[in-house]
Design an enzyme around this catalytic site. Structure first.
Site, mmCIF file in Angstrom:
data_model
loop_
_atom_site.group_PDB
_atom_site.id
_atom_site.type_symbol
_atom_site.label_atom_id
_atom_site.label_comp_id
_atom_site.label_asym_id
_atom_site.label_seq_id
_atom_site.Cartn_x
_atom_site.Cartn_y
_atom_site.Cartn_z
ATOM 1 N N TRP A 115 0.832 -1.223 0.000
ATOM 2 C CA TRP A 115 0.000 0.000 0.000
ATOM 3 C C TRP A 115 0.852 1.253 0.000
ATOM 4 O O TRP A 115 0.530 2.228 -0.680
ATOM 5 C CB TRP A 115 -0.984 -0.016 1.171
ATOM 6 C CG TRP A 115 -1.943 -1.162 1.045
ATOM 7 C CD1 TRP A 115 -2.037 -2.254 1.847
ATOM 8 C CD2 TRP A 115 -2.911 -1.358 -0.002
ATOM 9 N NE1 TRP A 115 -2.997 -3.117 1.370
ATOM 10 C CE2 TRP A 115 -3.547 -2.598 0.242
ATOM 11 C CE3 TRP A 115 -3.292 -0.624 -1.122
ATOM 12 C CZ2 TRP A 115 -4.550 -3.100 -0.586
ATOM 13 C CZ3 TRP A 115 -4.297 -1.132 -1.954
ATOM 14 C CH2 TRP A 115 -4.908 -2.348 -1.677
ATOM 15 N N ASP A 185 -1.606 6.646 6.612
ATOM 16 C CA ASP A 185 -2.638 5.743 6.104
ATOM 17 C C ASP A 185 -2.883 4.733 7.226
ATOM 18 O O ASP A 185 -2.063 3.840 7.460
ATOM 19 C CB ASP A 185 -2.135 5.042 4.834
ATOM 20 C CG ASP A 185 -3.117 3.983 4.326
ATOM 21 O OD1 ASP A 185 -4.137 3.744 4.994
ATOM 22 O OD2 ASP A 185 -2.848 3.386 3.261
ATOM 23 N N LYS A 209 -12.707 -1.915 7.036
ATOM 24 C CA LYS A 209 -12.062 -2.824 7.991
ATOM 25 C C LYS A 209 -12.620 -2.547 9.388
ATOM 26 O O LYS A 209 -13.502 -3.256 9.844
ATOM 27 C CB LYS A 209 -10.548 -2.670 7.919
ATOM 28 C CG LYS A 209 -10.014 -3.050 6.521
ATOM 29 C CD LYS A 209 -8.746 -2.355 6.202
ATOM 30 C CE LYS A 209 -8.343 -2.402 4.760
ATOM 31 N NZ LYS A 209 -8.237 -3.704 4.113
HETATM 32 C C1 LIG Z 1 -3.290 0.097 4.368
HETATM 33 C C2 LIG Z 1 -4.207 0.172 3.185
HETATM 34 N N1 LIG Z 1 -4.197 1.280 2.417
HETATM 35 C C3 LIG Z 1 -5.002 1.399 1.352
HETATM 36 C C4 LIG Z 1 -5.865 0.397 0.992
HETATM 37 C C5 LIG Z 1 -6.748 0.574 -0.211
HETATM 38 O O1 LIG Z 1 -8.062 0.775 0.197
HETATM 39 P P1 LIG Z 1 -9.269 0.951 -0.831
HETATM 40 O O2 LIG Z 1 -9.486 -0.391 -1.439
HETATM 41 O O3 LIG Z 1 -10.373 1.417 0.042
HETATM 42 O O4 LIG Z 1 -8.877 1.951 -1.841
HETATM 43 C C6 LIG Z 1 -5.922 -0.774 1.758
HETATM 44 C C7 LIG Z 1 -6.843 -1.865 1.403
HETATM 45 O O5 LIG Z 1 -6.822 -2.937 1.939
HETATM 46 C C8 LIG Z 1 -5.066 -0.881 2.876
HETATM 47 O O6 LIG Z 1 -5.066 -1.986 3.640
#
Ligand SMILES: Cc1ncc(COP(=O)(O)O)c(C=O)c1O
Length: 379
Positions: A115, A185, A209
């Site tokens: 991520w 994040d 989550k």
């Molecule tokens: C730490 C983290 N950042 C970003 C995301 C991306 O999230 P989204 O699918 O809501 O764009 C996730 C998805 O699992 C994540 O775990």
């Protein structure tokens, strides 16, 4: 199992939600209650899904969710504004640099896995990126040590505070150098424990989550960043100031997602808040890590001292290499038959992953660890 019909849900996200939240959300889909869907208010005879976001019943949901997010998550209202935005956490990979990058100034990141790697790739569209540290060489099994002073002079410093895929977690938020906004994040552990979120200039978390359902991202931003004259020009929709001015009603909001967020936060508060979540999450994760560390078959992916309490990847690394894949497949199949669902690991780590978010019950962690011990005896 917790009851005879529902499996234990280890899904990484969308993830387990409290049963009472699901029941109340279902009820609001049939008929929303007048007062932001609070327990004893009369219903309006219409579904949440078929009413205007400008009317009083939805406004009560919207305002209620924002107020609860400040209170329950500990985001101070005087310094930070909460935004409820579409596009998930991935949209923030774009919005953060679209708002905070500065010409000729690098943005600093720590690369702790998929991520943050994605966030770095998006930020590169807006200017230079400085990667202060990375644990890529060891499959992101730890949080790299970095000298935070290296972020000095950056337009912002970005970290991923819980690494959903690799199971590592920052214990606390770092001190960003003077004048460098810290961006976090926190998608996969927000609300799991008290976190001093006020120390972040900007934070975001995809809701699917610990906060509800997909397609909604909770963002909090320090108010002084909203009218910073140094902000680069950006399309109106991508500017935080646009959404802040409109109190996250610039366009039609994800009203169902906002309702579920409100119900989840009410549930967290009723359980005793994030401090109570922390106790339960510590109990669940300790059960699993103890089992992993005492096993000669199962192995935690993340190094001790860097481990997430929410998302725990593990492998059957103690099995002979030639038998590992088949044994892993057998373990996952038997686990599934026993009612443990969503345990398959992310493809980049392989093996298994137990995501045990706030709503995941302690008895699920107990049942899984007993099953693992019993499987190991038979393997
Ligand atoms: C730490 C983290 N950042 C970003 C995301 C991306 O999230 P989204 O699918 O809501 O764009 C996730 C998805 O699992 C994540 O775990």
């Amino acid at each position: 199992m917790a009851d005879t019909k529902r499996p234990f849900n280890f899904s990484a996200g969308p993830a387990i939600l409290p049963q009472e939240v699901l029941a109340r959300a279902a009820e609001a889909v049939t008929a929303l209650k007048l007062d932001g869907h609070s327990a004893n208010s009369p219903d309006i005879g219409l579904s949440l899904l078929e009413i205007s976001h400008r009317g009083a019943p939805y406004q009560a949901v919207h305002e209620g969710a924002i107020e609860l997010a400040h209170r329950v998550l500990g985001i101070p209202e005087d310094t930070h504004q909460i935004l409820l935005l579409p596009g998930g956490a991935s949209m923030q990979f774009v919005m953060v640099p679209a708002n905070l990058s500065r010409p000729g100034t690098p943005a600093s990141f720590v690369d702790t896995g998929a991520w943050s790697t994605k966030a770095i790739a998006e930020a590169r569209h807006f200017g230079e990126v400085r990667v202060l540290g990375s644990s890529a060489d060891s499959k992101f099994d730890h949080i790299p040590t970095v000298d935070w002073a290296d972020a000095d002079g950056s337009s912002f410093l970005h970290i991923t505070t819980n690494n959903t895929i690799y199971g590592t977690e920052y214990e606390s938020l770092p001190d960003s150098p003077e004048g460098v906004p810290l961006v976090i994040d926190a998608s996969s552990h927000i609300g799991s424990r008290p976190m001093s979120l006020e120390r972040a200039a900007l934070g975001y978390a995809g809701a699917q989550k610990n906060l509800g359902c997909s397609g909604l991202c909770l963002v909090f931003i320090r108010r002084d960043l909203l009218d910073d004259p140094g902000a680069p020009p950006a399309p109106k929709f991508l500017r935080y100031a646009t959404h802040a001015k409109a109190n996250s009603l610039f366009n039609t909001p994800n009203s169902f997602g906002v309702l579920v967020l409100k119900l989840v936060l009410e549930w967290v508060e009723a359980q005793g808040g994030v401090a109570a979540m922390e106790r339960l999450n510590a109990e669940k994760s300790t059960l699993l890590y103890t089992t992993l560390d005492n096993s000669s078959l199962f192995e935690a992916h993340a190094c001790a001292g860097h481990r997430s309490r929410m998302t725990i990847p593990f492998t059957l690394g103690g099995a002979p290499e030639g038998e590992r894949d088949a044994l892993t497949a057998r373990f996952l199949a038997e686990a599934n038959d026993e009612g443990f669902q969503g345990l398959k690991g992310h493809r980049s780590v392989g093996g298994c992953r137990a995501s045990m978010y706030n709503a995941f019950p302690v008895e699920g962690a107990r049942a899984l660890t007993s099953f693992m011990q019993e499987f190991e005896r038979r393997a």
